[in-house]
Design an enzyme around this catalytic site. Structure first.
Site, short mmCIF file in Angstrom:
data_model
loop_
_atom_site.label_atom_id
_atom_site.label_comp_id
_atom_site.label_asym_id
_atom_site.label_seq_id
_atom_site.Cartn_x
_atom_site.Cartn_y
_atom_site.Cartn_z
N LYS A 268 62.35 44.84 69.35
CA LYS A 268 63.63 45.57 69.40
C LYS A 268 64.83 44.64 69.29
O LYS A 268 65.95 45.09 69.14
CB LYS A 268 63.73 46.38 70.69
CG LYS A 268 62.69 47.47 70.80
CD LYS A 268 62.81 48.20 72.11
CE LYS A 268 61.69 49.22 72.25
NZ LYS A 268 61.70 49.87 73.57
N CYS A 269 64.60 43.34 69.37
CA CYS A 269 65.67 42.35 69.40
C CYS A 269 65.92 41.78 68.01
O CYS A 269 65.00 41.24 67.38
CB CYS A 269 65.29 41.24 70.38
SG CYS A 269 66.40 39.82 70.36
#
Length: 121
Positions: free
Chosen positions: A11-12
């Site tokens: 998600k980063c």
């Protein structure tokens, strides 16, 4: 087993950049979603030693339970911080990369280039 490992959070955007840079360099690392498969206390000790970091340097504050866990308390020992990271992996900053050229927390994301063959320092 690959000699390249990334502690990754899909998600980063920084973590995704670092993984893509590794793959663009022809490296297919072992991708460890460290939030689903948290590192043990021993693995964290080894990672900190390899990267030359203190536990506080590997702590993530933004969007984590850092404050709720009281991790900003200057009286907390390194062992207490490492135990908290293992128990609550969201407070581990990412991405952490391990290669034959060394280990590093790749923040800023361009730090990955120091660890890739034929690039960086």
């Amino acid at each position: 087993m690959s000699d390249h490992i990334i502690w990754h959070n899909p998600k980063c955007s920084t973590s995704r950049f670092v993984l893509a840079a590794m793959r663009d360099a022809g490296i297919e690392p072992v991708v460890r979603d460290y939030q689903k498969d948290p590192p043990s206390v021993a693995e964290l000790h080894a990672a900190l030693t390899a990267a030359g970091l203190s536990p506080r340097e590997l702590l993530r504050r933004k969007n984590t339970p850092y404050d709720e866990l009281g991790l900003g308390d200057p009286g907390l020992s390194d062992d207490a911080l490492i135990a908290a990271m293992s128990a609550h992996p969201a407070v581990i900053e990412r991405p952490v990369v391990f290669t034959p050229r060394g280990a590093a927390l790749c923040r800023p994301k361009e730090r990955i280039f120091d660890l890739l063959p034929g690039q960086g320092g």
